[in-house]
Design an enzyme around this catalytic site. Structure first.
Site, short mmCIF file in Angstrom:
data_model
loop_
_atom_site.label_atom_id
_atom_site.label_comp_id
_atom_site.label_asym_id
_atom_site.label_seq_id
_atom_site.Cartn_x
_atom_site.Cartn_y
_atom_site.Cartn_z
CG ASP A 65 46.55 36.07 45.01
OD1 ASP A 65 47.76 36.63 44.55
OD2 ASP A 65 45.90 37.01 45.53
CE1 TYR A 158 52.60 45.73 33.50
CE2 TYR A 158 54.18 46.93 31.99
CZ TYR A 158 53.15 45.85 32.31
OH TYR A 158 53.16 44.89 31.23
CB ALA A 160 60.38 49.63 38.68
CE LYS A 162 54.93 42.86 33.45
NZ LYS A 162 54.61 41.62 33.11
N1 LIG Z 1 48.38 43.73 26.97
C1 LIG Z 1 49.56 44.32 26.84
O1 LIG Z 1 49.60 45.41 26.03
C2 LIG Z 1 50.84 43.88 27.47
C3 LIG Z 1 51.98 44.04 26.90
C4 LIG Z 1 53.01 43.72 27.51
C5 LIG Z 1 53.21 42.76 28.54
N2 LIG Z 1 52.02 42.53 29.19
C6 LIG Z 1 52.03 41.51 30.16
O2 LIG Z 1 51.34 40.14 29.71
C7 LIG Z 1 50.86 39.62 30.96
C8 LIG Z 1 49.45 39.15 30.60
O3 LIG Z 1 48.58 40.15 30.38
P1 LIG Z 1 47.53 40.06 29.40
O4 LIG Z 1 47.78 41.23 28.37
O5 LIG Z 1 47.31 38.72 28.73
O6 LIG Z 1 46.23 40.39 30.14
P2 LIG Z 1 45.11 39.94 31.17
O7 LIG Z 1 44.47 39.11 30.19
O8 LIG Z 1 44.58 40.72 31.98
O9 LIG Z 1 45.88 38.78 31.85
C9 LIG Z 1 46.71 39.16 33.26
C10 LIG Z 1 46.44 37.64 33.91
O10 LIG Z 1 47.26 37.73 35.33
C11 LIG Z 1 46.36 37.13 36.26
N3 LIG Z 1 46.52 37.79 37.59
C12 LIG Z 1 46.68 38.91 37.92
N4 LIG Z 1 46.88 38.82 39.37
C13 LIG Z 1 46.96 37.66 39.77
C14 LIG Z 1 47.48 36.97 40.88
N5 LIG Z 1 47.51 37.71 42.08
N6 LIG Z 1 47.33 35.72 41.09
C15 LIG Z 1 46.98 35.17 40.11
N7 LIG Z 1 46.90 35.65 38.63
C16 LIG Z 1 47.05 36.89 38.58
C17 LIG Z 1 44.83 37.48 35.85
O11 LIG Z 1 43.87 36.37 36.19
P3 LIG Z 1 43.07 36.41 37.57
O12 LIG Z 1 42.50 37.72 37.54
O13 LIG Z 1 41.85 35.46 37.34
O14 LIG Z 1 43.82 36.35 38.60
C18 LIG Z 1 44.80 37.58 34.34
O15 LIG Z 1 44.72 35.99 33.77
C19 LIG Z 1 51.15 40.50 32.06
O16 LIG Z 1 52.21 40.08 32.88
C20 LIG Z 1 51.32 41.77 31.51
O17 LIG Z 1 51.88 42.59 32.15
C21 LIG Z 1 50.65 42.95 28.68
#
Ligand SMILES: NC(=O)c1ccc[n+]([C@@H]2O[C@H](COP(=O)([O-])OP(=O)(O)OC[C@H]3O[C@@H](n4cnc5c(N)ncnc54)[C@H](OP(=O)(O)O)[C@@H]3O)[C@@H](O)[C@H]2O)c1
Length: 244
Positions: A65, A158, A160, A162
């Site tokens: 985590d 989110y 704030a 980011k």
């Molecule tokens: N999808 C979009 O539209 C979008 C757009 C812009 C930016 N983002 C950003 O892109 C990044 C990746 O997101 P994604 O879209 O690829 O979605 P995702 O597949 O849900 O990935 C998020 C990842 O964060 C991990 N995570 C969350 N809390 C955690 C913790 N406390 N410790 C360790 N790992 C943690 C999760 O793994 P576990 O649950 O296994 O811990 C998961 O693999 C995020 O930072 C998100 O804010 C997403």
């Protein structure tokens, strides 16, 4: 397997069990990086590792985590022991919540979102910084379009957290330029991943069709990772042409 001069370099990816973290890990491994995979779900990380090793790459599964300082430090030590110093970070662990406006947010959730999106990024960078200094390493912080352009729909916490990542990257670049450390504030627009399940209105299949894919973003991440040591890509915004 393509080389690009990166063979054997050591990358540590958070959020590596799904979405952009997984796609970035797989792409980097295909480009010759050895990739350490972190996130909370061991099974998801193991699946990423399987994809990497099936393609002939090297992966190390390090479940944690990102809120846990001792676990982060232990993982960094394990990477160093196994492969040597970390030369690259891709920080994709992130969190949001459906209740995200001033009208309905929960302060406990707000704290968790800021802790994951902002404080934990600082925590992992801090743990890896001696390695990054020693290797003129590169850090890719997966922020968001909401961290680049004001997006109230993304929510209080989110938006704030980011936005603050832009400052985090800029201070890292300013303070660590002499050691050759380079950070990129990577700002993706809408990406079709599991993350969309945290939206108040979850997009349907047709809305997802016009979004970026995790692989689109992984290509951008790889571009940053592959930049020569004297090149810093301070910020990179990547959005689907449909994004308004
Ligand atoms: N999808 C979009 O539209 C979008 C757009 C812009 C930016 N983002 C950003 O892109 C990044 C990746 O997101 P994604 O879209 O690829 O979605 P995702 O597949 O849900 O990935 C998020 C990842 O964060 C991990 N995570 C969350 N809390 C955690 C913790 N406390 N410790 C360790 N790992 C943690 C999760 O793994 P576990 O649950 O296994 O811990 C998961 O693999 C995020 O930072 C998100 O804010 C997403």
């Amino acid at each position: 397997m393509s080389d690009g001069g990166t063979t054997g370099r050591v990358l540590w990816v958070t959020g590596a069990g799904s979405g952009m973290g997984r796609a970035a890990a797989v792409a980097a491994a295909a480009a010759g990086w050895r990739v350490a995979l972190s996130g909370r779900r061991e099974g998801a990380l193991a699946e990423t590792a399987r994809v990497i090793t099936d393609a002939g790459g090297e992966a190390l599964v390090l479940p944690l985590d990102v809120a846990d300082t001792a676990a982060v430090a232990a993982a960094r030590a394990q990477v160093a022991e196994q492969w040597g110093p970390v030369q690259g970070l891709v920080l994709a662990a992130g969190l949001n919540a459906p209740r995200r406006t001033w009208g309905d947010q929960d302060l406990g959730e707000l704290e968790q979102i800021v802790a994951t999106n902002l404080v934990a990024v600082a925590r992992v960078v801090d743990a890896a910084l001696p390695d990054l200094r020693a290797t003129a390493g590169v850090v890719v912080v997966v922020s968001s379009y909401a961290g680049w352009s004001f997006s109230p729909g993304a929510g209080v916490a989110y938006s704030a957290s980011k936005t603050a990542l832009a400052s985090l990257c800029r201070t890292l670049n300013a303070h660590e330029a002499a050691s050759g450390v380079r950070a990129c504030h990577l700002c993706p627009g809408d990406v079709d991943t599991d993350f969309l399940a945290m939206r108040p209105q979850v997009p349907d299949a047709s809305a997802r069709e016009v979004m970026l894919t995790a692989d689109d973003v992984a290509r951008a991440v790889q571009f940053v990772l592959d930049a020569p040591a004297h090149v810093r890509i301070d910020e990179l915004v990547i959005s689907p042409v449909s994004q308004r």
